[in-house]
Motif scaffolding. Structure first.
Motif, PDB file in Angstrom:
ATOM      1  N   PRO A 168     -19.370 -37.345 -89.859  1.00  0.00           N
ATOM      2  CA  PRO A 168     -19.044 -36.381 -90.805  1.00  0.00           C
ATOM      3  C   PRO A 168     -18.150 -36.596 -92.127  1.00  0.00           C
ATOM      4  O   PRO A 168     -17.156 -35.743 -91.991  1.00  0.00           O
ATOM      5  N   HIS A 169     -18.104 -37.433 -92.804  1.00  0.00           N
ATOM      6  CA  HIS A 169     -16.941 -37.565 -94.195  1.00  0.00           C
ATOM      7  C   HIS A 169     -18.050 -37.646 -95.319  1.00  0.00           C
ATOM      8  O   HIS A 169     -18.643 -38.570 -95.665  1.00  0.00           O
ATOM      9  N   GLU A 170     -17.910 -36.273 -96.256  1.00  0.00           N
ATOM     10  CA  GLU A 170     -19.079 -36.571 -97.413  1.00  0.00           C
ATOM     11  C   GLU A 170     -18.729 -37.856 -98.356  1.00  0.00           C
ATOM     12  O   GLU A 170     -19.871 -38.548 -98.680  1.00  0.00           O
ATOM     13  N   THR A 171     -17.694 -38.505 -98.644  1.00  0.00           N
ATOM     14  CA  THR A 171     -17.498 -38.909 -99.258  1.00  0.00           C
ATOM     15  C   THR A 171     -17.906 -40.431 -98.947  1.00  0.00           C
ATOM     16  O   THR A 171     -19.209 -41.415 -99.092  1.00  0.00           O
ATOM     17  N   ALA A 172     -17.867 -40.569 -97.732  1.00  0.00           N
ATOM     18  CA  ALA A 172     -18.303 -42.116 -97.189  1.00  0.00           C
ATOM     19  C   ALA A 172     -19.925 -42.310 -96.954  1.00  0.00           C
ATOM     20  O   ALA A 172     -20.110 -43.289 -97.425  1.00  0.00           O
ATOM     21  N   ALA A 173     -19.883 -41.057 -96.917  1.00  0.00           N
ATOM     22  CA  ALA A 173     -21.572 -40.612 -96.127  1.00  0.00           C
ATOM     23  C   ALA A 173     -22.445 -40.789 -97.513  1.00  0.00           C
ATOM     24  O   ALA A 173     -23.917 -41.318 -97.774  1.00  0.00           O
ATOM     25  N   ARG A 174     -22.345 -40.389 -98.481  1.00  0.00           N
ATOM     26  CA  ARG A 174     -22.661 -40.379-100.170  1.00  0.00           C
ATOM     27  C   ARG A 174     -22.762 -42.092-100.371  1.00  0.00           C
ATOM     28  O   ARG A 174     -23.365 -42.710-100.898  1.00  0.00           O
ATOM     29  N   ALA A 175     -21.744 -42.643-100.561  1.00  0.00           N
ATOM     30  CA  ALA A 175     -21.285 -43.810-101.033  1.00  0.00           C
ATOM     31  C   ALA A 175     -22.133 -44.973-100.045  1.00  0.00           C
ATOM     32  O   ALA A 175     -22.816 -46.593-100.015  1.00  0.00           O
ATOM     33  N   THR A 176     -22.206 -44.271 -98.616  1.00  0.00           N
ATOM     34  CA  THR A 176     -23.173 -45.244 -98.007  1.00  0.00           C
ATOM     35  C   THR A 176     -24.679 -45.408 -98.339  1.00  0.00           C
ATOM     36  O   THR A 176     -25.394 -46.502 -98.782  1.00  0.00           O
ATOM     37  N   VAL A 177     -25.080 -43.978 -98.815  1.00  0.00           N
ATOM     38  CA  VAL A 177     -26.499 -44.247 -99.393  1.00  0.00           C
ATOM     39  C   VAL A 177     -26.540 -44.865-100.414  1.00  0.00           C
ATOM     40  O   VAL A 177     -27.716 -45.083-101.588  1.00  0.00           O
ATOM     41  N   GLN A 178     -25.488 -44.346-101.476  1.00  0.00           N
ATOM     42  CA  GLN A 178     -25.821 -44.056-102.900  1.00  0.00           C
ATOM     43  C   GLN A 178     -24.829 -46.232-103.674  1.00  0.00           C
ATOM     44  O   GLN A 178     -25.938 -46.521-104.383  1.00  0.00           O
ATOM     45  N   ASP A 179     -23.633 -46.079-103.293  1.00  0.00           N
ATOM     46  CA  ASP A 179     -23.145 -47.290-103.742  1.00  0.00           C
ATOM     47  C   ASP A 179     -22.920 -48.795-103.268  1.00  0.00           C
ATOM     48  O   ASP A 179     -22.445 -49.248-103.309  1.00  0.00           O
ATOM     49  N   THR A 180     -24.554 -48.721-102.247  1.00  0.00           N
ATOM     50  CA  THR A 180     -24.354 -49.458-101.509  1.00  0.00           C
ATOM     51  C   THR A 180     -25.613 -50.552-101.007  1.00  0.00           C
ATOM     52  O   THR A 180     -26.478 -49.527-102.018  1.00  0.00           O
ATOM     53  N   MET A 181     -26.342 -51.610-100.973  1.00  0.00           N
ATOM     54  CA  MET A 181     -27.618 -51.984-101.294  1.00  0.00           C
ATOM     55  C   MET A 181     -28.147 -51.661 -99.587  1.00  0.00           C
ATOM     56  O   MET A 181     -29.174 -52.194 -99.243  1.00  0.00           O
ATOM     57  N   LEU A 182     -27.732 -50.675 -99.264  1.00  0.00           N
ATOM     58  CA  LEU A 182     -28.869 -50.014 -97.843  1.00  0.00           C
ATOM     59  C   LEU A 182     -29.784 -49.530 -97.998  1.00  0.00           C
ATOM     60  O   LEU A 182     -30.697 -50.076 -96.997  1.00  0.00           O
ATOM     61  N   CYS A 183     -30.442 -48.565 -98.632  1.00  0.00           N
ATOM     62  CA  CYS A 183     -31.786 -48.598 -99.469  1.00  0.00           C
ATOM     63  C   CYS A 183     -32.565 -49.509-100.036  1.00  0.00           C
ATOM     64  O   CYS A 183     -33.761 -49.510 -99.177  1.00  0.00           O
ATOM     65  N   PRO A 184     -32.142 -50.456-100.842  1.00  0.00           N
ATOM     66  CA  PRO A 184     -33.248 -51.080-101.006  1.00  0.00           C
ATOM     67  C   PRO A 184     -33.319 -52.481 -99.619  1.00  0.00           C
ATOM     68  O   PRO A 184     -34.580 -53.274 -99.784  1.00  0.00           O
ATOM     69  N   LEU A 185     -31.904 -53.154 -99.190  1.00  0.00           N
ATOM     70  CA  LEU A 185     -32.753 -54.054 -97.392  1.00  0.00           C
ATOM     71  C   LEU A 185     -33.906 -53.154 -97.409  1.00  0.00           C
ATOM     72  O   LEU A 185     -34.627 -53.707 -96.816  1.00  0.00           O
ATOM     73  N   LEU A 186     -33.124 -51.355 -97.015  1.00  0.00           N
ATOM     74  CA  LEU A 186     -34.504 -51.155 -96.299  1.00  0.00           C
ATOM     75  C   LEU A 186     -36.338 -51.023 -96.842  1.00  0.00           C
ATOM     76  O   LEU A 186     -36.511 -51.174 -95.954  1.00  0.00           O
ATOM     77  N   ASN A 187     -36.015 -50.932 -97.595  1.00  0.00           N
ATOM     78  CA  ASN A 187     -37.370 -51.085 -98.971  1.00  0.00           C
ATOM     79  C   ASN A 187     -37.571 -52.107 -98.617  1.00  0.00           C
ATOM     80  O   ASN A 187     -39.325 -52.303 -98.507  1.00  0.00           O
ATOM     81  N   THR A 188     -37.034 -53.111 -99.059  1.00  0.00           N
ATOM     82  CA  THR A 188     -37.211 -54.825 -99.149  1.00  0.00           C
ATOM     83  C   THR A 188     -37.839 -54.972 -97.676  1.00  0.00           C
ATOM     84  O   THR A 188     -38.715 -55.700 -97.842  1.00  0.00           O
ATOM     85  N   ARG A 189     -37.318 -55.064 -97.007  1.00  0.00           N
ATOM     86  CA  ARG A 189     -37.516 -54.921 -95.648  1.00  0.00           C
ATOM     87  C   ARG A 189     -38.977 -54.838 -95.064  1.00  0.00           C
ATOM     88  O   ARG A 189     -39.324 -55.076 -94.919  1.00  0.00           O
ATOM     89  N   LEU A 190     -39.160 -53.146 -95.372  1.00  0.00           N
ATOM     90  CA  LEU A 190     -40.211 -53.160 -95.474  1.00  0.00           C
ATOM     91  C   LEU A 190     -41.768 -53.483 -96.300  1.00  0.00           C
ATOM     92  O   LEU A 190     -42.251 -53.540 -95.369  1.00  0.00           O
TER      93      LEU A 190
END
Length: 751
Positions: free
Chosen positions: A243-265
């Motif tokens: 429950p940390h808004e800045t960290a949660a937003r940084a996790t999904v927007q400012d890292t390669m998390l979403c590209p990793l999920l989609n690339t592996r899919l």
């Protein structure tokens, strides 16, 4: 060897010597470590050949003992010494240099145990969180490093610590305002940030939050060691849910998390065989985590491509779990990225291409995804992918290539429901059945309800210009022969439904009389001469339909209770005569396809009929007054050319009555066809996702020896017609049971 002997001798001396104060002992062990670097000139000697691991272990034990002997929150001299003299900074430097060889592993173990076993707040101290942050950056730098196990153990311990203290997450975030100038923060994920529901400030800022903890976990997600990769995914689950808004937003927007999920899919999906049996796809059970499935060579459940399919479905399950755990609107952001980068760019093409095998495999896989999805955000994106909202499509000239293709997908799928290949028709129908079975009302609203909202099918709609007769006369005119049919084939007499137990059954205005007539309409729809069972037979199956309808209606109501629908009692539903006038009633493409398929039940294969009737049964169970009026109330006065389930059944019954006269020895052929279906000869055991009541066709109790004199080749000449007749008979019983159960459930609610 000499170093090991020295270590043993030193431990023996320490055991015999009197106990020194903890502080002195702690300083002694630390100085022993520093003296090693002063005295030792061989930087290639492994750390395991030195006393360093033992000294680090003793230092940790002293810190744990000191904390246990003091009051909570009281910092002892050993901890003070470690903080003031920046011991962790020094250890980080030694670990990063990996001098002597293996020192990095020992430092990771020490940091991991320090964060995991010391209870007092450590991270707020700059001399703790700064070296910890720097050590985080070292993790995952080298692929297949020998310290991967220690790295992921340290990172997961840190994530668990932050889960208990989420307010300390800002220590691990760094602003990099120059990395993405004048661009949305989400540009690294190739997603327009204006599409998200995140706070507007995130879309306007040009700052990028550097989140090394996530980056290190993402690097370890690519590890060839399955255990390390799974632990890294678990760490990401912890971080995205904090429950940390800045960290949660940084996790999904400012890292390669979403590209990793989609690339592996995308990678896992494209590795699937071009042709998979839909029954194999449906039978696979896959959950995210360590691979616990058996791939023994002689395993009968194995098939070509099973390992690839399990890997793909497992990763999809992880993405779904990640979205479920994500904090606030971050779940919608991740789901939208999957919709844009995987569904549109990877899955849409095979669904639209002309290659039937590829379309068949992709449709079966998509059906499996619908049956697995649990998160609300990803469910909505999957439904939007199949059934887009036409009112929100981009203006002409502004739509993208993906918008154009998505607008074609629904039409293409509806066409395939009536494909010349029965296999493709069944798989596509099962896709719609699975979509309608979700705990999401979007698909139902867009496919059916939006076409029924003005009740244009009702004879009293103001747009109906046909001269209307008195309502009571009209009601009976719509049901010719109902008075004579009902006594001849009464509902099965049992404790649940008997004419003696219905108070006011003779009063045409009573609800009980109405429901009795409605049930009788379905039970008496097929003449006795065309039935393979009798109403009074114990093995007619009606009791089973009642039990199944009661169970399924309870489950459906539990799903639909959260929808803002009108109540089933009809008090919230606007009267038909006050609805918006509609001159021409349009069923909508989905309902038109479904009723057309039902009308051809006598000429379609048995497998297709099972899925069609299963979809209609599911719709009949849904507690929405419009669906109830059109699907399960045969007494609804319909305008000319408007169709309901009962009106289509009446047309089918007329066809049965006409065709049965041209089938020699029809009754015995019908009984033999039923016996074959009951024994499994009429369908395959791998028929999935159909109404359970249709699969267990009970055998007629009055089978005689004469039924066996029909040759199999003679029966095959009329096989489709005979099986279709039995399906209609069983379907009418099921509809009657659904009407009865829904009525009693409504009566119980009104008490």
């Amino acid at each position: 060897m000499f170093n090991k002997f020295t270590t043993i001798l030193q431990q023996a001396v320490e055991a015999l010597a009197p106990d020194a104060p903890l502080h002195e002992d702690f300083v002694y062990h630390w100085k022993s470590i520093t003296n090693f670097y002063i005295e030792n000139t061989d930087d290639k000697t492994p750390v395991t050949d030195s006393n360093i691991p033992s000294h680090l272990k003793q230092m940790l034990q002293i810190l744990i003992q000191e904390e246990a002997e003091r009051e909570p929150g009281d910092t002892g001299p050993c901890m003070e010494y470690m903080l003031q003299h920046k011991l962790l900074e020094t250890l980080h430097t030694l670990g990063k240099a990996d001098c002597p060889p293996g020192m990095k592993q020992q430092v990771l173990i020490f940091f991991k145990n320090l964060l995991g076993k010391i209870k007092q707040p450590l991270l707020p101290h700059i001399n703790v969180h700064r070296p910890v942050s720097r050590l985080v950056r070292v993790c995952g730098e080298v692929q297949a490093a020998p310290t991967e196990t220690e790295e992921i153990s340290f990172l997961c311990t840190l994530c668990a610590r932050l889960k208990r203290e989420p307010h300390l997450l800002h220590f691990f975030l760094q602003n990099n305002s120059t990395e993405i100038p004048n661009k949305p923060a989400a540009s690294t994920n190739h997603i327009d940030s204006s599409e998200t529901n995140l706070p507007s400030s995130s879309a306007k800022t040009s700052k990028r939050e550097s989140y090394d903890l996530v980056d290190s976990l993402l690097n370890l997600c690519r590890s060839e060691d399955g255990r390390v990769a799974v632990k890294a995914c678990e760490g990401l689950l912890l971080l995205v849910s904090m429950p940390h808004e800045t960290a949660a937003r940084a996790t999904v927007q400012d890292t390669m998390l979403c590209p990793l999920l989609n690339t592996r899919l995308r990678t896992l999906f494209t590795s699937l065989p071009a042709a998979l049996d839909p029954s194999d796809v449906d039978s696979v059970s896959a959950k995210w985590g360590l691979d616990s499935h058996s791939y023994a060579y002689n395993d009968a459940r194995n098939f070509a491509g099973k390992r690839s399919l399990v890997s793909f479905l497992s990763w999809f399950d992880y993405c779904d779990q990640l979205i479920m755990e994500a904090y606030q609107d971050c779940s919608a952001y991740i789901a939208r990225s999957i919709a844009k980068d995987f569904l549109n760019k990877t899955l849409l093409g095979p669904l639209l291409q002309a290659d039937e095998r590829a379309a068949l495999t992709t449709t079966a896989v998509l059906t499996k995804l619908f049956s697995m999805v649990r998160s609300h955000a990803l469910t909505c994106e999957l439904v939007n992918f199949i059934v887009p909202n036409n009112t929100n499509l981009p203006e002409e000239g502004k739509e993208t290539l993906w918008d154009t293709k998505k607008s074609e997908l629904l039409s293409r799928l509806l066409e395939r429901c009536d494909h010349f290949s029965d296999e493709i028709s069944i798989v596509t129908l099962r896709l719609f059945e699975t979509v309608l079975g979700l705990s999401n009302s979007i698909a139902l609203d867009r496919l059916i309800l939006k076409h029924l909202q003005h009740r244009a099918y009702h004879v009293k709609n103001p747009g109906n210009i046909v001269v209307q007769s008195d309502s009571e006369e009209l009601e009976w005119d719509l049901e010719p022969g109902l008075d004579s049919a009902a006594p001849q084939t009464p509902p099965k007499p049992n404790k649940q439904f008997s004419t003696e137990s219905l108070d006011g059954a003779g009063d045409a205005s009573s609800s009980r009389a109405h429901i009795q007539r409605a049930v009788s309409c379905f039970l008496a729809a097929i003449p006795d001469s065309a039935k393979s069972t009798q109403a009074n037979d114990d093995e007619s199956g009606y009791d089973g339909y009642l039990r199944e309808a009661h169970r399924m209606y309870k489950d459906v109501c539990a799903i639909c209770c959260k929808f803002s629908w009108p109540k089933m009692n009809g008090k919230e539903l606007e009267a038909a005569e006050r609805c918006q006038p509609v001159a021409v009633y349009e069923e909508g493409p989905f309902l038109t396809m479904l009723l057309n398929k039902l009308s051809r039940v006598l000429s379609q294969p048995y497998g297709v009929n099972l899925v069609v009737t299963s979809i209609i049964s599911r719709l009949c169970l849904i507690p929405h007054p419009l669906l109830h009026e059109l699907f399960t109330d045969p007494l609804t006065p319909m305008r000319p050319k408007a169709r309901g389930v009962y009106s289509v059944i009446k047309v089918i019954v007329e066809q049965i009555s006409h065709r049965m006269a041209h089938v020699p020895n029809f009754k015995n052929r019908l009984l033999l066809a039923r016996r074959k279906l009951a024994s499994g000869g009429g369908f395959h055991d791998d028929d999935h996702n159909v109404s359970p009541t249709h699969k267990g066709l009970p055998m007629a109790a009055n089978f005689g020896a004469s039924a066996g004199v029909i040759a199999s080749n003679d029966l095959d000449d009329h096989k489709t017609f005979l099986e279709g007749t039995i399906v209609v008979e069983e379907f009418c019983k099921e509809l009657a049971a659904i009407v009865f159960v829904k009525h009693h459930a409504l009566a119980a609610q009104s008490v």
